[in-house]
Design an enzyme around this catalytic site. Sequence first.
Site, short mmCIF file in Angstrom:
data_model
loop_
_atom_site.label_atom_id
_atom_site.label_comp_id
_atom_site.label_asym_id
_atom_site.label_seq_id
_atom_site.Cartn_x
_atom_site.Cartn_y
_atom_site.Cartn_z
N GLU A 1 0.49 -4.60 -11.18
CA GLU A 1 1.69 -5.45 -11.07
C GLU A 1 2.92 -4.59 -11.36
OE1 GLU A 1 1.55 -9.21 -13.17
OE2 GLU A 1 3.67 -9.03 -13.72
N ARG B 1 3.66 -12.86 -7.99
CA ARG B 1 4.38 -11.60 -8.24
C ARG B 1 4.74 -10.90 -6.93
NH1 ARG B 1 4.35 -14.33 -11.68
NH2 ARG B 1 3.39 -14.15 -13.72
N SER C 1 2.65 -7.01 -18.15
CA SER C 1 1.29 -6.95 -17.59
C SER C 1 1.17 -5.80 -16.61
CB SER C 1 0.97 -8.25 -16.86
OG SER C 1 0.95 -9.31 -17.79
C1 FAD Z 1 7.33 -7.33 -22.89
C2 FAD Z 1 7.33 -7.74 -21.43
C3 FAD Z 1 6.86 -9.00 -21.08
C4 FAD Z 1 6.84 -9.38 -19.73
N1 FAD Z 1 6.40 -10.62 -19.42
C5 FAD Z 1 6.41 -11.02 -18.14
C6 FAD Z 1 5.97 -12.35 -17.79
O1 FAD Z 1 5.59 -13.14 -18.64
N2 FAD Z 1 5.99 -12.71 -16.50
C7 FAD Z 1 6.43 -11.85 -15.52
O2 FAD Z 1 6.43 -12.24 -14.35
N3 FAD Z 1 6.84 -10.60 -15.81
C8 FAD Z 1 6.84 -10.17 -17.09
N4 FAD Z 1 7.28 -8.91 -17.39
C9 FAD Z 1 7.65 -7.97 -16.31
C10 FAD Z 1 9.13 -7.97 -15.91
O3 FAD Z 1 9.95 -8.37 -16.99
C11 FAD Z 1 9.41 -8.84 -14.68
O4 FAD Z 1 8.70 -8.37 -13.55
C12 FAD Z 1 10.92 -8.87 -14.33
O5 FAD Z 1 11.12 -9.85 -13.33
C13 FAD Z 1 11.44 -7.54 -13.83
O6 FAD Z 1 12.85 -7.59 -13.83
P1 FAD Z 1 13.72 -6.26 -13.99
O7 FAD Z 1 15.14 -6.62 -13.84
O8 FAD Z 1 13.35 -5.57 -15.26
O9 FAD Z 1 13.23 -5.43 -12.75
P2 FAD Z 1 12.95 -3.86 -12.65
O10 FAD Z 1 11.78 -3.51 -13.51
O11 FAD Z 1 14.19 -3.09 -12.85
O12 FAD Z 1 12.50 -3.77 -11.12
C14 FAD Z 1 11.34 -4.45 -10.69
C15 FAD Z 1 11.45 -4.68 -9.19
O13 FAD Z 1 12.52 -5.58 -8.93
C16 FAD Z 1 13.45 -4.97 -8.05
N5 FAD Z 1 14.80 -5.43 -8.42
C17 FAD Z 1 15.39 -5.37 -9.64
N6 FAD Z 1 16.62 -5.91 -9.59
C18 FAD Z 1 16.80 -6.31 -8.31
C19 FAD Z 1 17.88 -6.94 -7.61
N7 FAD Z 1 19.05 -7.27 -8.19
N8 FAD Z 1 17.71 -7.21 -6.29
C20 FAD Z 1 16.56 -6.89 -5.64
N9 FAD Z 1 15.52 -6.29 -6.25
C21 FAD Z 1 15.64 -6.01 -7.57
C22 FAD Z 1 13.26 -3.48 -8.23
O14 FAD Z 1 13.72 -2.75 -7.10
C23 FAD Z 1 11.78 -3.40 -8.41
O15 FAD Z 1 11.12 -3.47 -7.16
C24 FAD Z 1 7.30 -8.48 -18.73
C25 FAD Z 1 7.78 -7.21 -19.10
C26 FAD Z 1 7.80 -6.85 -20.44
C27 FAD Z 1 8.33 -5.48 -20.81
#
Ligand code: FAD
Length: 306
Positions: A290, A171, A220
Amino acid sequence: VRAAAALADLVEERVPLAPRSTYKMGGTARYFCEALDEQTLLRLAGILAEDDIPLLVLGRGSNLVISDSGFPGLVVHLGAHFSEVRVEPDGMVSAGGSTSLPILARTAAQAGRGGLEFFVGIPGSVGGAVRMNAGCHGTETTERLRHARVLSLSTGEITQRDAAELELGYRYSNLQPCEVVTRAWFLSRPQPAEESSRLLREVTRWRRDHQPGGTLNAGSVFRNPPGDAAGRLIDELGLKGMRVGSASVSQKHANFFVADPGASAQDVYDLVWSVRRRVREQTGIWLEPEIQFAGPFRPSPDEGLP
Ligand SMILES: Cc1cc2nc3c(=O)[nH]c(=O)nc-3n(C[C@H](O)[C@H](O)[C@H](O)COP(=O)(O)OP(=O)(O)OC[C@H]3O[C@@H](n4cnc5c(N)ncnc54)[C@H](O)[C@@H]3O)c2cc1C
């Protein structure tokens, strides 16, 4: 802020962020830019080089707790132009930074490309997955990522970086808050669509059985400590159901903290600290979050205690 005037035609002010996160909570962005294309990002970069405004690149908000008072700087969100998925002539699958991960998984599967099924259960974006090295079911983004196109909002420089250059770990990536992933290329293999459908169903079924679907959460809360699982530790201490105001530890999976509709982000923050402190007291382990907190939070009553 000097940049504010120059940004005028690129940004909106006081844009609500709650609808843009899976927790559906938090205040407004002081400034908000929906970037239509890389040109917009480069224009932003030119202006931001002059100023020191806090930046948040927002994906699908599935790993974020946004402060009740909002984000006091500029929130940058990639628009629909960044959501195209392509199968390249060499079989790699490429996707824009705002592409939803489940859509990436399903589009690749329909195009006869396998290996990206694990993304179907992660409700984030391609940019967020690279930033977080998202993973599940034994596969992490780093194992599939060939390279990412990264645009710096502080210098305007565009680079192509592979997993090693991004130092992807558990992560973790070395991407800075000012760096935007605009597109990423993933390794894939030929795979019959029926086999992909079976794998996609397996992942979604596992999720339904093990995670609190249909609730407001951000996945998580804590990273797993070496050799253990954060959820197991929290569960073992009997903390399922523990509540601070409008936020509680999920009864279904102890590493998911669920918010009531209209909940306060401060409650999630305080619950994280309460659980951290209890786990530390009972096991000696400091769990590391996380999920990410964006914007200001009041210190929790449990913070700073020995
Ligand atoms: C129900 C549920 C289940 C999940 N299961 C998992 C799992 O199994 N495994 C897992 O790893 N995660 C899981 N997650 C967490 C999450 O989905 C991941 O961390 C995902 O990668 C975050 O993506 P996001 O676009 O929503 O990022 P955001 O939440 O919008 O941002 C997270 C981080 O990424 C950065 N970011 C976003 N977009 C960009 C971009 N284009 N360029 C650079 N930086 C960027 C943001 O600045 C921030 O630092 C889960 C979440 C939920 C709600």
